[in-house]
Scaffold this motif. Structure first.
Motif, PDB file in Angstrom:
ATOM      1  N   PRO A   1       0.746   1.010  -9.750  1.00 41.55           N
ATOM      2  CA  PRO A   1       0.952   2.363  -9.213  1.00 41.55           C
ATOM      3  C   PRO A   1       0.622   2.395  -7.716  1.00 41.55           C
ATOM      4  CG  PRO A   1      -0.891   2.308 -10.767  1.00 41.55           C
ATOM      5  CD  PRO A   1      -0.324   0.934 -10.749  1.00 41.55           C
ATOM      6  N   LYS A   2       1.347   3.240  -6.959  1.00 38.92           N
ATOM      7  CA  LYS A   2       1.064   3.394  -5.528  1.00 38.92           C
ATOM      8  C   LYS A   2      -0.319   4.002  -5.369  1.00 38.92           C
ATOM      9  CE  LYS A   2       5.008   4.734  -2.865  1.00 38.92           C
ATOM     10  NZ  LYS A   2       5.656   5.849  -2.142  1.00 38.92           N
ATOM     11  N   PRO A   3      -1.164   3.494  -4.437  1.00 35.83           N
ATOM     12  CA  PRO A   3      -2.514   4.070  -4.321  1.00 35.83           C
ATOM     13  C   PRO A   3      -2.490   5.508  -3.792  1.00 35.83           C
ATOM     14  CG  PRO A   3      -2.262   2.077  -2.961  1.00 35.83           C
ATOM     15  CD  PRO A   3      -0.919   2.383  -3.518  1.00 35.83           C
ATOM     16  N   GLU A   4      -3.447   6.310  -4.251  1.00 34.54           N
ATOM     17  CA  GLU A   4      -3.650   7.684  -3.745  1.00 34.54           C
ATOM     18  C   GLU A   4      -4.613   7.598  -2.568  1.00 34.54           C
ATOM     19  OE1 GLU A   4      -2.349  10.550  -4.902  1.00 34.54           O
ATOM     20  OE2 GLU A   4      -1.147   9.367  -6.349  1.00 34.54           O
ATOM     21  N   ILE A   5      -4.331   8.340  -1.503  1.00 29.61           N
ATOM     22  CA  ILE A   5      -5.238   8.220  -0.341  1.00 29.61           C
ATOM     23  C   ILE A   5      -6.253   9.355  -0.275  1.00 29.61           C
ATOM     24  CG2 ILE A   5      -3.712   6.841   1.116  1.00 29.61           C
ATOM     25  CD1 ILE A   5      -2.962   9.455   2.569  1.00 29.61           C
ATOM     26  N   ASP A   6      -7.424   9.042   0.338  1.00 29.54           N
ATOM     27  CA  ASP A   6      -8.443  10.057   0.622  1.00 29.54           C
ATOM     28  C   ASP A   6      -8.169  10.657   2.005  1.00 29.54           C
ATOM     29  OD1 ASP A   6      -9.662   9.510  -1.748  1.00 29.54           O
ATOM     30  OD2 ASP A   6     -11.083   8.054  -0.889  1.00 29.54           O
ATOM     31  N   ASP A   7      -8.991  11.644   2.367  1.00 29.34           N
ATOM     32  CA  ASP A   7      -8.742  12.389   3.615  1.00 29.34           C
ATOM     33  C   ASP A   7      -8.810  11.516   4.874  1.00 29.34           C
ATOM     34  OD1 ASP A   7      -8.493  14.507   1.980  1.00 29.34           O
ATOM     35  OD2 ASP A   7     -10.387  15.467   2.539  1.00 29.34           O
ATOM     36  N   ASN A   8      -9.652  10.468   4.854  1.00 34.41           N
ATOM     37  CA  ASN A   8      -9.793   9.618   6.054  1.00 34.41           C
ATOM     38  C   ASN A   8      -8.909   8.377   5.992  1.00 34.41           C
ATOM     39  OD1 ASN A   8     -11.716  11.189   7.363  1.00 34.41           O
ATOM     40  ND2 ASN A   8     -13.331  10.339   6.050  1.00 34.41           N
ATOM     41  N   GLU A   9      -8.058   8.308   5.005  1.00 33.59           N
ATOM     42  CA  GLU A   9      -7.261   7.091   4.814  1.00 33.59           C
ATOM     43  C   GLU A   9      -5.790   7.297   5.185  1.00 33.59           C
ATOM     44  OE1 GLU A   9      -9.620   4.816   1.233  1.00 33.59           O
ATOM     45  OE2 GLU A   9      -8.111   6.289   0.650  1.00 33.59           O
ATOM     46  N   VAL A  10      -5.119   6.159   5.355  1.00 34.28           N
ATOM     47  CA  VAL A  10      -3.656   6.190   5.510  1.00 34.28           C
ATOM     48  C   VAL A  10      -3.063   5.270   4.445  1.00 34.28           C
ATOM     49  CG1 VAL A  10      -3.742   6.599   8.006  1.00 34.28           C
ATOM     50  CG2 VAL A  10      -3.604   4.260   7.150  1.00 34.28           C
ATOM     51  N   LEU A  11      -1.800   5.573   4.123  1.00 33.50           N
ATOM     52  CA  LEU A  11      -1.065   4.666   3.236  1.00 33.50           C
ATOM     53  C   LEU A  11      -0.120   3.872   4.136  1.00 33.50           C
ATOM     54  CD1 LEU A  11      -0.595   4.044   0.165  1.00 33.50           C
ATOM     55  CD2 LEU A  11       1.419   5.515   0.322  1.00 33.50           C
ATOM     56  N   ILE A  12      -0.187   2.568   4.021  1.00 29.56           N
ATOM     57  CA  ILE A  12       0.675   1.716   4.865  1.00 29.56           C
ATOM     58  C   ILE A  12       1.697   1.029   3.989  1.00 29.56           C
ATOM     59  CG2 ILE A  12       0.722  -0.303   6.397  1.00 29.56           C
ATOM     60  CD1 ILE A  12      -2.145   0.423   7.203  1.00 29.56           C
ATOM     61  N   LYS A  13       2.950   1.092   4.440  1.00 27.07           N
ATOM     62  CA  LYS A  13       3.991   0.306   3.762  1.00 27.07           C
ATOM     63  C   LYS A  13       3.937  -1.074   4.394  1.00 27.07           C
ATOM     64  CE  LYS A  13       8.535  -0.346   2.225  1.00 27.07           C
ATOM     65  NZ  LYS A  13       8.162  -1.731   1.950  1.00 27.07           N
ATOM     66  N   ILE A  14       3.557  -2.059   3.605  1.00 26.27           N
ATOM     67  CA  ILE A  14       3.439  -3.420   4.138  1.00 26.27           C
ATOM     68  C   ILE A  14       4.845  -4.027   4.308  1.00 26.27           C
ATOM     69  CG2 ILE A  14       2.660  -5.772   3.569  1.00 26.27           C
ATOM     70  CD1 ILE A  14       0.285  -4.083   4.310  1.00 26.27           C
ATOM     71  N   HIS A  15       5.097  -4.522   5.529  1.00 28.43           N
ATOM     72  CA  HIS A  15       6.362  -5.234   5.755  1.00 28.43           C
ATOM     73  C   HIS A  15       6.140  -6.735   5.651  1.00 28.43           C
ATOM     74  CE1 HIS A  15       8.809  -1.807   7.667  1.00 28.43           C
ATOM     75  NE2 HIS A  15       7.723  -1.286   7.163  1.00 28.43           N
ATOM     76  N   TYR A  16       5.006  -7.174   6.189  1.00 26.13           N
ATOM     77  CA  TYR A  16       4.661  -8.604   6.132  1.00 26.13           C
ATOM     78  C   TYR A  16       3.168  -8.750   5.828  1.00 26.13           C
ATOM     79  CZ  TYR A  16       9.114  -9.445   8.424  1.00 26.13           C
ATOM     80  OH  TYR A  16      10.443  -9.489   8.723  1.00 26.13           O
ATOM     81  N   ALA A  17       2.849  -9.765   5.051  1.00 25.19           N
ATOM     82  CA  ALA A  17       1.445 -10.163   4.851  1.00 25.19           C
ATOM     83  C   ALA A  17       1.358 -11.618   5.321  1.00 25.19           C
ATOM     84  CB  ALA A  17       1.068 -10.039   3.383  1.00 25.19           C
ATOM     85  N   ALA A  18       0.138 -12.109   5.504  1.00 27.61           N
ATOM     86  CA  ALA A  18       0.004 -13.537   5.854  1.00 27.61           C
ATOM     87  C   ALA A  18      -1.143 -14.127   5.050  1.00 27.61           C
ATOM     88  CB  ALA A  18      -0.249 -13.694   7.349  1.00 27.61           C
ATOM     89  N   LEU A  19      -1.041 -15.413   4.767  1.00 23.70           N
ATOM     90  CA  LEU A  19      -2.071 -16.075   3.954  1.00 23.70           C
ATOM     91  C   LEU A  19      -3.205 -16.598   4.826  1.00 23.70           C
ATOM     92  CD1 LEU A  19      -0.131 -18.224   1.323  1.00 23.70           C
ATOM     93  CD2 LEU A  19      -0.880 -15.829   1.193  1.00 23.70           C
TER      94      LEU A  19
END
Ligand SMILES: NC(=O)c1ccc[n+]([C@@H]2O[C@H](COP(=O)([O-])OP(=O)(O)OC[C@H]3O[C@@H](n4cnc5c(N)ncnc54)[C@H](OP(=O)(O)O)[C@@H]3O)[C@@H](O)[C@H]2O)c1
Length: 338
Positions: A25-43
């Motif tokens: 499930p997509k995470p729910e955010i709190d008031d001080n948070e942002v939701l980021i759509k990840i385009h790239y991750a790195a190992l």
């Protein structure tokens, strides 16, 4: 949302069964948070250590990944310094605390115990979110956070590197090592490297290193001493083991060795006499504080640092990406495209 979930630890051969691309499930955010759509991750090697069961305090199932770049998708009520669509990177060094010299007891690294960046979306406190360096594509920006932070603290905060210093960076194929090399070269230091692969040494020299030696030759430390006219004043090492024993011979009197890893394990032949007689400072370093991260991003921006990208894998080929890191074939950062 699509996420790469580690279900079980095990040896490299079991990664195929243990690392699953699945829906969460997509995470729910709190008031001080942002939701980021990840385009790239790195190992990072940490992801591999955890996947293999070789890390402290492992919790599974878990979404691994400390490095990520993406776009802001949702803003918490108290977030007014970002806009939807902003291109950002994440500081994975969570709860460092108030003391610049070491991390707090609540300290943790993004990507275990909390879910990390190998996921289509991530929620994170706004204080760990930074605008992407303008000169970098999102793909390159994903390579910066963990390795950049570690390299920056080791070189600048710990070793206090200066122009014209002679710096040895060991195992130059690694993600942190390549960034440390780029930072040191940009500052005007003379960088010497080691690698187990001559092609990687050649690539490092093409990027501006002075010279390098292959650590598979048992006398590599004598070659470094010769190449540098017996004048190495900073060593940046994450190999540990025999590399540290040899570093005590290589380093100049009164100078510094910074250690941040133990890829090859324990130091079996540690001559303490060399440390005190040569007045060596042996400095431990781990990740970095909020101000290290901020200073690192400024350095990357001001000096237009372009991280070395080894290879970009699609999410569905994530196991191949882990196996590539396990084989040590990479030169620079391994990136995952979502
Ligand atoms: N304390 C911290 O905050 C922190 C942060 C980041 C990483 N680390 C640790 O630092 C290490 C590197 O991390 P990474 O993510 O950069 O890993 P990585 O990209 O997988 O790089 C590992 C590198 O280790 C080098 N290596 C292997 N055997 C060696 C030897 N005998 N002598 C010298 N170098 C050797 C290899 O260099 P060549 O390919 O050139 O042979 C390899 O590329 C890992 O142990 C990791 O856990 C610690």
């Amino acid at each position: 949302m699509k996420a790469i979930i580690l279900k079980k630890n095990g040896l490299a051969e079991s990664l195929i069964e243990n690392l699953i691309v699945d829906e969460l499930p997509k995470p729910e955010i709190d008031d001080n948070e942002v939701l980021i759509k990840i385009h790239y991750a790195a190992l990072n090697h940490r992801d591999l250590w955890i996947a293999k069961g070789l890390y402290a305090g492992i919790k599974i199932p878990i979404v691994l990944g400390s490095d990520g770049s993406g776009t802001i998708n949702k803003l918490g009520k108290n977030v007014d310094d970002f806009n939807i669509g902003d291109k950002v990177i994440i500081n994975p060094s969570i709860n460092w605390g108030d003391d610049e010299s070491f991390q707090s007891e609540e300290y943790r690294i993004l990507g275990m115990p909390e879910n990390g960046t190998l996921s289509e979306f991530i929620k994170i406190d706004k204080k760990y979110v930074y605008k992407k360096p303008a000169h970098l594509e999102l793909m390159q920006a994903a390579a910066i956070p963990l390795a950049g932070l570690t390299a920056y603290r080791a070189l600048f905060t710990k070793a206090k590197i200066k122009k014209n210093d002679n710096v040895l960076i060991t195992g130059i194929g690694g993600g942190v090592s390549t960034l440390a090399m780029l930072f040191a070269i940009k500052l005007g230091a003379n960088v010497f490297v080691t690698s187990g692969n001559d092609t990687k040494i050649k690539k490092a020299v093409e990027l501006g290193a002075v010279a390098g030696v292959n650590y598979k030759n048992d006398n590599w430390h004598k070659d470094i001493i010769k190449l540098s006219d017996n004048n190495i004043n900073i060593i940046i090492d994450s190999a540990g083991g025999d590399t540290i024993s040899k570093s005590l011979d290589i380093i100049n009197y009164g100078e510094k060795i910074v250690t941040f890893g133990a890829t090859t394990g324990k130091v079996k032949d540690f001559e303490i006499r060399k440390v005190f007689w040569k007045q060596i400072s042996l400095l431990g370093s781990t990740m970095g504080s909020d101000s290290d991260f901020k200073n690192m991003v400024n350095f990357v921006n001001q000096n237009k640092i372009n991280p070395v990208i080894d290879k970009v894998f699609s999410v569905d080929d994530v196991v191949q990406a882990f196996l590539r890191m396990d084989s040590g074939e990479q030169f620079g950062k391994i990136v995952i495209k979502f």
